[in-house]
Design an enzyme around this catalytic site. Structure first.
Site, PDB file in Angstrom:
ATOM      1  N   ARG A  23     -10.270   7.300   3.154  1.00 14.01           N
ATOM      2  CA  ARG A  23     -10.691   7.149   1.761  1.00 14.01           C
ATOM      3  C   ARG A  23     -12.212   7.208   1.589  1.00 14.01           C
ATOM      4  O   ARG A  23     -12.700   7.483   0.509  1.00 14.01           O
ATOM      5  CB  ARG A  23     -10.245   5.769   1.246  1.00 14.01           C
ATOM      6  CG  ARG A  23      -8.851   5.657   0.747  1.00 14.01           C
ATOM      7  CD  ARG A  23      -8.797   6.070  -0.720  1.00 14.01           C
ATOM      8  NE  ARG A  23      -7.432   6.321  -1.105  1.00 14.01           N
ATOM      9  CZ  ARG A  23      -6.674   5.449  -1.765  1.00 14.01           C
ATOM     10  NH1 ARG A  23      -7.160   4.289  -2.119  1.00 14.01           N
ATOM     11  NH2 ARG A  23      -5.442   5.763  -2.079  1.00 14.01           N
ATOM     12  N   LYS A  75       4.391 -13.777  -5.921  1.00 14.75           N
ATOM     13  CA  LYS A  75       4.700 -13.071  -4.677  1.00 14.75           C
ATOM     14  C   LYS A  75       5.656 -13.955  -3.867  1.00 14.75           C
ATOM     15  O   LYS A  75       5.432 -15.157  -3.750  1.00 14.75           O
ATOM     16  CB  LYS A  75       3.409 -12.800  -3.900  1.00 14.75           C
ATOM     17  CG  LYS A  75       3.517 -11.666  -2.929  1.00 14.75           C
ATOM     18  CD  LYS A  75       2.153 -11.149  -2.485  1.00 14.75           C
ATOM     19  CE  LYS A  75       2.331 -10.073  -1.430  1.00 14.75           C
ATOM     20  NZ  LYS A  75       1.085  -9.410  -1.084  1.00 14.75           N
ATOM     21  N   GLU A 110     -12.425   0.829  -0.181  1.00 14.96           N
ATOM     22  CA  GLU A 110     -12.991   1.338   1.070  1.00 14.96           C
ATOM     23  C   GLU A 110     -14.303   2.082   0.829  1.00 14.96           C
ATOM     24  O   GLU A 110     -15.255   1.947   1.600  1.00 14.96           O
ATOM     25  CB  GLU A 110     -11.995   2.262   1.772  1.00 14.96           C
ATOM     26  CG  GLU A 110     -10.802   1.548   2.409  1.00 14.96           C
ATOM     27  CD  GLU A 110      -9.702   1.168   1.433  1.00 14.96           C
ATOM     28  OE1 GLU A 110      -9.755   1.591   0.262  1.00 14.96           O
ATOM     29  OE2 GLU A 110      -8.762   0.443   1.840  1.00 14.96           O
TER      30      GLU A 110
HETATM   31  C1  TPP Z   1      -6.165   2.254   0.427  1.00 12.83           C
HETATM   32  C2  TPP Z   1      -5.460   1.060   0.997  1.00 12.83           C
HETATM   33  N1  TPP Z   1      -6.181   0.037   1.499  1.00 12.83           N
HETATM   34  C3  TPP Z   1      -5.551  -1.048   2.023  1.00 12.83           C
HETATM   35  C4  TPP Z   1      -4.203  -1.118   2.041  1.00 12.83           C
HETATM   36  C5  TPP Z   1      -3.497  -2.283   2.721  1.00 12.83           C
HETATM   37  N2  TPP Z   1      -2.703  -3.061   1.739  1.00 12.83           N
HETATM   38  C6  TPP Z   1      -1.370  -2.951   1.677  1.00 12.83           C
HETATM   39  S1  TPP Z   1      -0.705  -3.906   0.505  1.00 12.83           S
HETATM   40  C7  TPP Z   1      -2.200  -4.494   0.068  1.00 12.83           C
HETATM   41  C8  TPP Z   1      -2.296  -5.477  -1.041  1.00 12.83           C
HETATM   42  C9  TPP Z   1      -1.852  -4.892  -2.332  1.00 12.83           C
HETATM   43  O1  TPP Z   1      -1.976  -5.853  -3.337  1.00 12.83           O
HETATM   44  P1  TPP Z   1      -1.252  -5.644  -4.722  1.00 12.83           P
HETATM   45  O2  TPP Z   1      -1.481  -4.260  -5.199  1.00 12.83           O
HETATM   46  O3  TPP Z   1      -1.684  -6.721  -5.632  1.00 12.83           O
HETATM   47  O4  TPP Z   1       0.273  -5.773  -4.368  1.00 12.83           O
HETATM   48  P2  TPP Z   1       1.090  -7.097  -3.929  1.00 12.83           P
HETATM   49  O5  TPP Z   1       1.205  -7.031  -2.446  1.00 12.83           O
HETATM   50  O6  TPP Z   1       0.328  -8.276  -4.392  1.00 12.83           O
HETATM   51  O7  TPP Z   1       2.377  -6.942  -4.620  1.00 12.83           O
HETATM   52  C10 TPP Z   1      -3.206  -3.961   0.862  1.00 12.83           C
HETATM   53  C11 TPP Z   1      -4.637  -4.298   0.779  1.00 12.83           C
HETATM   54  C12 TPP Z   1      -3.484  -0.024   1.517  1.00 12.83           C
HETATM   55  N3  TPP Z   1      -2.149   0.006   1.530  1.00 12.83           N
HETATM   56  N4  TPP Z   1      -4.143   1.029   0.993  1.00 12.83           N
END
Ligand code: TPP
Length: 690
Positions: A453, A340, A425
């Site tokens: 959700r 990242k 969630e």
């Molecule tokens: C249902 C939901 N819960 C929480 C979030 C908040 N959120 C946005 S990005 C993220 C992390 C995502 O991690 P990953 O899929 O590994 O992607 P990365 O940022 O590491 O590329 C979260 C928890 C969201 N977008 N959707």
């Protein structure tokens, strides 16, 4: 000066020559940026790509040069606008490889969450428009179907990509069958629709964080069963917004660590396959070992053809593997490991801090701005620590949002009472229900938009059983630049109809603390919804005080005359309501509770005023104002009511103040609405009499 401050400063001056070589792409994939360019960088190859069609005309050797320029341009554009950062930098090579190998947009790329799609937007005809991203009328910060045919699926919430991609892949199969069966009857119609490619490919790109959600697994399970031709790319950077947590994260780390084992396995396979008995023995042993460390066992067992893990920044390898996978039928999973924030030194060191970036302001001589009031999320975080110090039964739960929800201090002070359950969630809510069954006092800290959700869990697992769970609902109301996927527009509507729950809407940061504590002390399901951003600047008590449930407050008594108006304010718009009230000399009540409503106050105000205004930062449909209307109706009042709130539409992205203005929820908009309503009532009077 600006020139001086601009772009791509090498770590040490003596490295300048090497950097220049790098820019000339002799070592293109080794570039590390350490500063955000303030001036538009020189990106000739990138500038020649207005569509992936041009990208696909490039030689493979040019791709790393393109990736490097893409990364540099992304640094520049996000520096100008602010926005999501680390995730996009991590998929630069993947994005180039995907558009190179797949015939986008005919072939479908489905991104999960969508916060990593800045490189995708840049390569798909939106390079210059990136400077408008997340701004009113500008590009959205997430994929959006109306914005581009390359954005195949609108997104913002996580873990939807595999389901959506599977739906698209199944549709492609259906359409392919239809066009085949149509062909003999009408030779002129070989394809289902003009120009449509019915053998199109579908790719879902999902992060290891998003993969932790149940929805992703529901889709994997189904995809394997259908044997549909699709590719899932697992982008594993060991990060969610925070470090990724849970058994799956550990499993992915073990896979990567076992790469060596994997390489050995491939080597020995070649040798052993020539000796049948040894091969059979090795195969059985391998099956056994696979269960322990072998890459992808989980996905293979589910029915996916697993490939990986591979280095997701190795462009030639990505291109090679994607090309092969494109031509293999059935469900496939490519596991790539990425960093990242890749290519930007500070972000590689601090991927949590660089998940998103604020706009870089040019240095100025203006005096520093006065400190802002605390953010609501931090008011919650402080209350959480204070309440935990008094009550050892308090437990705090977050679905992967510990930073955003202001829980870092709590997690450090009370690690044994803190649960980050990953992006889950639904599980977060039912986990709290289970704890409440055993006498703990759980608090689920959750953004309004993500609580959507877990609606069934909220009703079926918590409220129906009258369990003692407190919901701290952050980002309620409009959220600004993240736009409609993240707006907390509906919670009052969907909470209000649930029996037994109590719902509080604080109007300032101190009331937020008091109502949180009151809700926490209530023995049952309780929700407190508060907005994104900073408080209004009132003093915050240090004590832990409760207030009466279902009781509002008269904040201002207005003139009593033929035009007397009362505003029933629910939550964040109180300050604007007070400004309007000063101008019109009208009454304002801070209602505090949407459920139970302060019925006494409503009746007494209805008796004293000619017009009732309800005000909330929630959908008008079914919101707090609807609750007031229902009650007045039941009680036989016919006092006119004007409901102010969010209209029956999705509110796009933009600055919070711009959105409030467009929704007429700023003081000017509220004032105009009230004046118009009064004028309408006046105009109707004679007609009624006539
Ligand atoms: C249902 C939901 N819960 C929480 C979030 C908040 N959120 C946005 S990005 C993220 C992390 C995502 O991690 P990953 O899929 O590994 O992607 P990365 O940022 O590491 O590329 C979260 C928890 C969201 N977008 N959707």
């Amino acid at each position: 000066m600006l020139q001086d401050a601009c772009i791509w400063r090498p770590e040490k001056p003596r490295e300048l020559a090497a950097e220049r070589i790098c820019r000339q792409a002799q070592r293109p994939d080794n570039c590390m940026f350490n500063e955000i360019p303030l001036l538009r960088p020189d990106t000739p190859l990138l500038d020649s790509i207005d569509s992936p069609i041009q990208l696909r005309d490039l030689d493979e050797e040019q791709l790393p040069i393109l990736a490097n320029q893409l990364r540099e341009y992304m640094l520049y554009s996000v520096g100008k606008t602010g926005g999501h950062f680390g995730a996009g930098l991590g998929v630069v090579e993947l994005t180039v490889a995907l558009h190179y190998i797949y015939q986008t947009p005919d072939d479908r790329l489905v991104w999960d969450v969508g916060h990593q799609t800045y490189p995708h937007k840049i390569l798909t005809g939106r390079r210059d428009a990136m400077l408008s991203i997340r701004q009113l009328d500008g590009l959205a910060g997430f994929p959006k179907r109306e914005e581009s045919p390359f954005d195949t699926f609108g997104v913002g919430h996580s873990s939807t990509s595999i389901s959506a991609a599977l739906g698209m892949a199944l549709a492609a199969e259906q359409q392919s069958r239809t066009s085949e069966s149509a062909a003999p009857q009408d030779e002129t119609k070989g394809e289902s629709k003009e120009g449509e490619n019915t053998t199109r490919k579908t790719v879902a790109i999902i992060g290891d964080g998003a993969m932790t959600a149940g929805m992703a697994f529901e889709a994997l399970n189904h995809a394997a069963h259908t044997e549909t031709d699709m590719l899932v790319i697992l982008n594993d950077n060991n990060m969610s917004i925070s470090r990724n947590v849970g058994g799956l994260a550990t499993y992915f780390s073990r896979i990567w660590a076992s790469k060596l084992y994997n390489q050995m396995r491939e080597g020995s396979k070649k040798v052993l396959s020539k000796i049948p008995q040894a091969w059979e023995f090795a195969r059985r042993t391998e099956e056994h070992m696979k269960g322990m460390v072998s890459p992808g066992t989980l996905f293979e067992e589910l029915g996916f053809n697993y490939v990986g893990p591979i280095d997701g920044h190795d462009l030639p390898r990505l291109v090679h593997d994607l090309r092969n996978l494109r031509d293999i039928k059935g469900p496939k999973l490519l596991h790539i490991v990425t960093q990242k924030g890749k290519g930007f030194g500070p972000a590689e060191l601090d991927p949590v801090g660089y998940h998103a970036l604020n706009k870089i302001e040019a240095p100025s001589n203006k005096p520093a701005a006065a400190p802002k009031p605390p953010k609501y999320q931090d008011v919650f975080g402080q209350w959480l620590c204070d309440a935990a110090a008094q009550d050892e039964k308090l437990i705090a739960i977050t679905p992967a949002m510990s930073e955003g929800s202001g829980m870092l201090n709590f997690s450090e002070q009370y690690p044994e009472r803190f649960y980050d359950v990953a992006i889950a969630e639904q599980h977060a809510v039912t986990l709290a229900a289970g704890m409440a069954c055993e006498g703990q006092k759980p608090i689920v800290a959750i953004y309004s938009t993500f609580l959507q959700r877990a609606y069934d869990q909220l009703i079926h697992d918590v409220a129906l059983q009258n369990l003692d769970v407190t919901f701290a609902i952050d980002r309620a109301g409009l959220v600004g630049e993240d736009g409609p996927t993240h707006a907390g527009s509906f919670d009052l509507t969907f909470l209000r109809c649930i029996p037994k729950i109590i719902i509080a809407t604080p109007s300032d940061e101190n009331e937020c603390r008091t109502l949180l504590h009151t809700a926490y002390q209530y023995n049952g399901a309780a929700a407190v919804r508060y907005p994104r951003g900073n408080g209004v600047g009132v003093a915050i008590e240090t004590s832990l005080r409760t207030v009466a449930i279902g009781k509002g407050q008269v904040k201002r008594q207005g003139l009593k005359n033929d035009n007397s108006v009362v505003i029933f304010n629910f939550g964040t718009r109180l300050k604007a309501a007070m400004e309007v009230a000063e101008q019109l000399d009208i009454t304002v009540c801070d209602m505090r509770w949407v459920k139970p409503l302060d019925q006494q106050l409503i009746i007494s105000m209805a008796e004293q005023h000619q017009l009732i205004i309800t005000l909330e930062e929630n959908a008008i449909a079914g919101g707090a104002g609807s609750g007031v209307m229902e009650y007045l109706q039941q009680q036989g009042f016919s006092t006119p009511v004007l409901q102010l709130g969010l209209g029956d539409h999705y509110v796009n992205h933009g600055k919070p103040e711009q959105l409030l203005e467009s929704e007429q929820l700023d003081s000017k908009g509220i004032l105009n609405s009230i004046k118009m309503k009064l004028a309408q009532l006046q105009a109707n009077k004679p007609r009624n009499l006539a």
